[in-house]
Scaffold this motif. Structure first.
Motif, short mmCIF file in Angstrom:
data_model
loop_
_atom_site.label_atom_id
_atom_site.label_comp_id
_atom_site.label_asym_id
_atom_site.label_seq_id
_atom_site.Cartn_x
_atom_site.Cartn_y
_atom_site.Cartn_z
N HIS A 18 -7.75 6.51 6.20
CA HIS A 18 -7.60 5.07 5.95
C HIS A 18 -8.94 4.58 5.43
N ASP A 19 -9.09 4.62 4.13
CA ASP A 19 -10.37 4.36 3.48
C ASP A 19 -10.08 3.81 2.09
N PRO A 20 -10.84 2.83 1.62
CA PRO A 20 -10.56 2.27 0.29
C PRO A 20 -10.74 3.28 -0.83
N ARG A 21 -11.39 4.40 -0.57
CA ARG A 21 -11.57 5.44 -1.60
C ARG A 21 -10.43 6.44 -1.64
N SER A 51 -2.08 6.87 -7.76
CA SER A 51 -3.08 5.89 -7.36
C SER A 51 -2.43 4.64 -6.79
N ALA A 55 -3.04 3.55 -2.97
CA ALA A 55 -3.67 2.25 -2.74
C ALA A 55 -2.80 1.36 -1.86
N TYR A 58 -3.09 2.39 1.77
CA TYR A 58 -4.31 1.85 2.38
C TYR A 58 -4.17 0.34 2.64
N ARG A 59 -3.69 -0.37 1.65
CA ARG A 59 -3.63 -1.83 1.71
C ARG A 59 -2.66 -2.35 2.78
#
Length: 149
Positions: A18-21, A51, A55, A58-59
């Motif tokens: 769980h990381d923005p990257r 992607s 994303a 994560y979001r």
């Protein structure tokens, strides 16, 4: 007993933190796998759609996600992203091929990613993963396919 898979089938799985990257890591994994297996023609679309799914994982969740790439052997690639939320977003909440009309305001900063999947994927789907070996409310799996087939 020996199991033999056709040369053009393969799969990779990767746990995403769980990381923005995480979306970048997912894109890099897709790029490495497709280049390594001689499928550069699938790269742009697979990278973009992967992607978007990573994303969103994560979001919209607080936990880790998983990425799975599977070459289906007939020029198709299936990409699946698991996350810990049981909510199935549109267009994945409908039968594959059942398009959802865009409902995103033109001045909105987000909300178009899954519409890209609907536009560019050969097929897509999703299902909740209820109470099973992963525990109660094990999340969902969203997937899409790209390629010839």
């Amino acid at each position: 007993m020996v199991t033999v898979a056709p040369r053009d089938t393969w799969s990779y799985a990767l746990r995403l933190p769980h990381d923005p990257r995480a979306a970048r890591v997912a894109r890099m994994t897709v790029r490495a796998a497709l280049n390594g297996h001689g499928l550069p023609e699938l790269l742009d679309v697979a990278e973009l759609l992967t992607s978007e799914l990573a994303a969103n994982a994560y979001r919209h969740t607080k936990g880790p996600a998983s990425l799975r790439l599977t070459a289906l052997g007939d020029g198709r690639l299936r990409v699946g992203v698991w996350d810990s939320s049981p909510h199935i977003p549109a267009p994945f909440d409908r039968p594959p091929g059942d398009c959802v009309p865009p409902s995103v305001p033109t001045d909105a900063e987000g909300g178009r990613g899954l519409l890209l999947v609907q536009e560019y994927a050969r097929s897509w789907g999703g299902w909740p993963l209820g109470d099973d070996l992963l525990g109660p409310g094990a999340g969902k799996l969203l997937w899409f396919e790209v390629g010839e087939g």
